[in-house]
Design an enzyme around this catalytic site. Structure first.
Site, short mmCIF file in Angstrom:
data_model
loop_
_atom_site.label_atom_id
_atom_site.label_comp_id
_atom_site.label_asym_id
_atom_site.label_seq_id
_atom_site.Cartn_x
_atom_site.Cartn_y
_atom_site.Cartn_z
N GLN A 1 0.85 -1.19 0.00
CA GLN A 1 0.00 0.00 0.00
C GLN A 1 0.89 1.24 0.00
O GLN A 1 1.74 1.40 0.87
CB GLN A 1 -0.91 0.00 1.23
CG GLN A 1 -1.87 -1.17 1.30
CD GLN A 1 -3.01 -1.07 0.30
OE1 GLN A 1 -3.23 -0.02 -0.32
NE2 GLN A 1 -3.75 -2.16 0.13
N TYR B 1 -6.95 -12.94 -2.37
CA TYR B 1 -6.03 -11.86 -2.76
C TYR B 1 -5.33 -11.27 -1.52
O TYR B 1 -5.33 -10.06 -1.31
CB TYR B 1 -6.75 -10.73 -3.49
CG TYR B 1 -7.88 -11.13 -4.41
CD1 TYR B 1 -7.63 -11.50 -5.73
CD2 TYR B 1 -9.20 -11.11 -3.99
CE1 TYR B 1 -8.67 -11.85 -6.59
CE2 TYR B 1 -10.25 -11.45 -4.83
CZ TYR B 1 -9.98 -11.82 -6.13
OH TYR B 1 -11.00 -12.17 -6.98
N ASN C 1 -1.29 -8.08 4.57
CA ASN C 1 -1.57 -6.75 5.11
C ASN C 1 -2.81 -6.75 6.01
O ASN C 1 -2.76 -6.31 7.17
CB ASN C 1 -1.75 -5.76 3.95
CG ASN C 1 -1.97 -4.34 4.40
OD1 ASN C 1 -1.17 -3.78 5.13
ND2 ASN C 1 -3.07 -3.74 3.96
N GLU D 1 -3.36 -16.39 -2.18
CA GLU D 1 -2.63 -15.38 -2.96
C GLU D 1 -1.90 -16.12 -4.07
O GLU D 1 -1.39 -17.23 -3.86
CB GLU D 1 -1.65 -14.62 -2.08
CG GLU D 1 -0.70 -13.68 -2.81
CD GLU D 1 -1.41 -12.63 -3.65
OE1 GLU D 1 -1.05 -12.49 -4.83
OE2 GLU D 1 -2.32 -11.96 -3.12
N ASP E 1 -9.98 -8.26 -1.53
CA ASP E 1 -9.32 -7.01 -1.94
C ASP E 1 -8.79 -7.26 -3.35
O ASP E 1 -7.59 -7.42 -3.56
CB ASP E 1 -8.19 -6.66 -0.97
CG ASP E 1 -7.53 -5.33 -1.29
OD1 ASP E 1 -8.01 -4.62 -2.19
OD2 ASP E 1 -6.51 -5.00 -0.65
N CYS F 1 -10.29 -1.00 -5.19
CA CYS F 1 -9.52 0.11 -5.76
C CYS F 1 -10.15 0.62 -7.05
O CYS F 1 -9.56 1.44 -7.75
CB CYS F 1 -8.07 -0.31 -6.01
SG CYS F 1 -7.88 -1.70 -7.15
N GLU G 1 -10.23 4.49 -3.39
CA GLU G 1 -10.17 3.25 -2.61
C GLU G 1 -11.37 3.26 -1.68
O GLU G 1 -11.66 4.27 -1.02
CB GLU G 1 -8.87 3.19 -1.81
CG GLU G 1 -8.57 1.83 -1.21
CD GLU G 1 -7.68 0.97 -2.09
OE1 GLU G 1 -7.38 -0.15 -1.69
OE2 GLU G 1 -7.28 1.44 -3.18
#
Length: 364
Positions: free
Chosen positions: A186, A214, A219, A235, A295, A320, A354
């Site tokens: 990020q 994802y 994070n 992921e 995400d 996003c 976002e």
């Protein structure tokens, strides 16, 4: 100098426009009041990438004019970047100006910094890196107190570490994150902290399990894991998976299983369409998923993944791209309703938005 209007009035006008745009996209779903998280107006960006441009016999930091790869914008400082990047920029330029081994065919520079004060600098070359470069880069690393990565024709030389360590506080607990060179992180660190705390509060304390698609370097995974019994996270990026595994160990978190699968592959596995060796040691039937956290990339979720997450009582969605977010919500709106919304100004001075939404299964 990068010329732009960084005044508070200009920032607020753009933020208001983003809010209006997001509210317009969500109005058809009877979304609740939007919670808006504003960014600092300057020094918020922890990453920066510059081309180098030769003029008057010197190399300068530069960015290309949008739509024109031949017209550079020469940059002496970069107000939106972190204070640390702005401190390092002139010192690095002075170093390559005074050392041919550092400057010879150098064409690109990338900075990666953290809120905790670490820095990594990537230098990209159109030539092989020799012993003279290595000696100069070691001295540069000491002088700048930063790790240095040299890249040349598919080869990489690391002075120090090929990652930085970020420390972020969520609900009173500090989490440690390895952020590898070249991997996604990020860019707006302070806004990331606000996103993490919003997701933590929005999820709430649960007595069931969490599925995360994802997950990147973990994070969101790390703080959200403290709110549920256990987590299955997926992921596809190899570097992100490796960083996430290191982050689980560094933070001594033991209720997360991490699998290198795409969202589409996990959909096939959960639907019993296909078996995967990477899931051989994981009993999918042992999970009692109450929440799915997603995400996704700008393209949003494909139709099959949307149908997969429909089966969960709670969907926590960070986006996003508000347009693909609206498309995905439209597909889910017959079974789920939006109960919380947020706008995170992750990218000030751009049109990017976002956002976060919580969707909960309708009861009638």
């Amino acid at each position: 100098m990068l010329n732009s209007d960084f005044s508070p009035a200009a920032y607020l006008a753009q933020l208001n426009a983003k809010q209006a745009r997001l509210e317009h996209l969500l109005c058809e779903f009877n979304a609740p009041k939007l919670q808006v998280f504003r960014s600092a107006e300057q020094n918020f960006r922890l990453r920066a990438e510059f081309r180098l441009w030769r003029e008057d016999g010197q190399r300068h930091y530069a960015m290309m004019t949008p739509g024109d790869k031949r017209t550079p914008i020469l940059i002496d400082n970069f107000p939106i970047a972190s204070q640390l990047i702005n401190t390092l920029m002139p010192r690095l330029k002075a170093a390559w100006d005074n050392n041919e081994a550092l400057s010879d065919r150098l064409f690109q520079v990338e900075f990666l910094t953290t809120l905790s004060g670490e820095a990594l600098i990537t230098l990209c070359y159109h030539r092989p890196l020799d012993e003279a470069w290595h000696t100069a880069a070691e001295q540069l690393s000491q002088d700048l107190n930063a790790s240095i990565v040299g890249r040349s024709r598919g080869k990489r030389t690391v002075i120090g570490r090929d990652y930085v360590v970020e420390k972020l506080e969520v609900a009173g607990r500090v989490f440690s994150y390895r952020q590898p060179e070249g991997a996604f992180t990020q860019p707006n660190g302070a806004m990331n902290v606000q996103m993490l705390n919003w997701a933590y509060d929005t999820l709430g304390e649960q007595n069931d399990d969490l599925l995360e698609l994802y997950c990147g370097n973990g994070n969101f995974t790390l703080p959200l894991s403290t709110r549920v019994r256990k987590v299955l996270a997926t992921e596809i990026s190899k570097s992100s998976v490796n960083a996430a595994l290191a982050n689980l160990a560094d933070n001594q978190i033991e209720n997360i299983e991490l699998v290198r699968l795409s969202a589409e592959e996990l959909t096939q596995a959960l639907n019993k369409v296909r078996e995967f060796r990477r899931l051989a040691n994981i009993d999918l039937d042992s999970y009692e998923f109450g929440t799915v956290f997603v995400d996704p990339p700008r393209a949003g979720m494909d139709q099959d993944t949307c149908e997969l997450i429909r089966r969960f009582p709670r969907i926590l969605y960070i986006s996003c791209n508000p347009e693909t977010l609206a498309e995905n919500i439209r597909q889910l709106s017959d079974t789920h309703k939006i109960t919380q919304t947020a706008l995170f100004d992750q990218f000030p001075w751009t049109d990017h938005i976002e956002s976060g939404v919580l969707l909960e299964r309708k009861t009638n």
